[in-house]
Scaffold this active site. Structure first.
Site, mmCIF file in Angstrom:
data_model
loop_
_atom_site.group_PDB
_atom_site.id
_atom_site.type_symbol
_atom_site.label_atom_id
_atom_site.label_comp_id
_atom_site.label_asym_id
_atom_site.label_seq_id
_atom_site.Cartn_x
_atom_site.Cartn_y
_atom_site.Cartn_z
ATOM 1 N N HIS A 29 14.245 50.386 33.142
ATOM 2 C CA HIS A 29 14.389 51.404 34.186
ATOM 3 C C HIS A 29 13.847 52.760 33.724
ATOM 4 O O HIS A 29 13.612 52.993 32.540
ATOM 5 C CB HIS A 29 15.862 51.545 34.580
ATOM 6 C CG HIS A 29 16.730 51.971 33.425
ATOM 7 N ND1 HIS A 29 16.817 53.280 32.987
ATOM 8 C CD2 HIS A 29 17.539 51.255 32.605
ATOM 9 C CE1 HIS A 29 17.648 53.347 31.956
ATOM 10 N NE2 HIS A 29 18.095 52.141 31.695
ATOM 11 N N GLU A 105 22.770 45.788 31.436
ATOM 12 C CA GLU A 105 22.824 46.221 30.042
ATOM 13 C C GLU A 105 24.109 45.718 29.397
ATOM 14 O O GLU A 105 25.008 45.195 30.072
ATOM 15 C CB GLU A 105 22.759 47.762 29.990
ATOM 16 C CG GLU A 105 22.749 48.383 28.593
ATOM 17 C CD GLU A 105 21.626 47.869 27.713
ATOM 18 O OE1 GLU A 105 21.785 46.754 27.154
ATOM 19 O OE2 GLU A 105 20.605 48.559 27.572
#
Length: 256
Positions: A29, A105
């Protein structure tokens, strides 16, 4: 987190294609508020900063020539936001993004939102390093150090929800394989996956069928890992590639 729904994979059916090769563009990202503040950001989430939006736009420009058949992101906002910007910028605004919780994550438990220096410093001391700098130096030489550090995060965090290396690898590799298998079954093609820096390095660590190992955790924001899936096997062509972002940046500068 449940398994990925079979109904949302293989978005565009191309069963007439003979070559079912899947090319995965696995991307980190863009930069977020917590990234900028150098704070721990695992399952905790903050939106992209203006710089983060811009680097996602650069990626979209730089990867414009790659036509994506399908797009996936983790269900965290920063990944979803990045994927949308990339697709909109490159002219694929109509492509739906499938959210996959399994490619989130790492969950850092009670360290979420704390300073990175605190979490890594605690791990360094626990593992008998003099400093986090010394730990990072050793980590670049020995992939097992990351495994030890992640085990330490899970041991030291106080909420009891943290994940270690094996936890993250198991969920992520299962999700990536399922995406690849379903996309191959529907004819193959180019697939965008937007996830997160540390977890991507864990997912890809030993995924390559030729024995290529990925070590280290550093990936720039909007960096790309190109992974080929064919006949049930993965081949990692590149890791943490910033060339698409650089190409997009050059295109943007020429437009000024």
């Amino acid at each position: 987190m449940g398994l990925i729904s079979q109904q949302i994979l293989g978005q565009n059916k191309l069963t007439s294609k003979k070559d079912n090769t899947v090319i995965l563009y696995i991307t980190r990202h863009g930069k977020t508020i917590l990234n900028t503040m150098d704070r721990v950001q695992g399952w905790a989430d903050t939106p992209l900063t203006p710089e983060g939006v811009q680097v996602a736009e650069f990626l979209g420009m730089g990867i414009k020539e790659v036509n994506f058949k399908s797009a996936y992101s983790s269900d965290l906002g920063r990944a979803r936001q990045t994927a949308r910007i990339v697709l909109d910028t490159k002219g694929q605004s109509d492509l739906k993004i499938v959210e996959v919780p399994q490619i989130r994550e790492t969950n850092f438990g009670s360290y979420e939102g704390d300073l990175n220096s605190k979490m890594w410093g605690d791990a360094a001391l626990y593992l008998h390093y003099k400093s986090s700098k010394e730990l990072f130096t050793d980590m670049n030489k020995n992939p097992d150090v990351l495994k030890n550090a992640m085990a330490t995060f899970k041991t030291l965090e106080t909420l009891g929800i943290g994940e270690n290396y094996d936890d993250v690898k198991a969920r992520g590799q299962k999700a990536i394989r399922q995406i690849a298998e379903n996309e191959a079954a529907s004819g193959g093609g180019n697939v965008l996956i937007v996830g997160h820096g540390m977890s991507i390095s864990v997912f890809l660590s030993d995924l390559d069928s030729n024995g290529k190992n990925i070590s280290g955790t550093h990936m720039g924001n909007a960096a790309v890992c190109k992974v080929i899936y064919k006949n049930g096997k993965f081949t990692i062509e590149s890791f943490g590639d910033m060339s698409y972002v650089e190409k997009g940046k050059q295109i943007s500068e020429k437009k000024k």
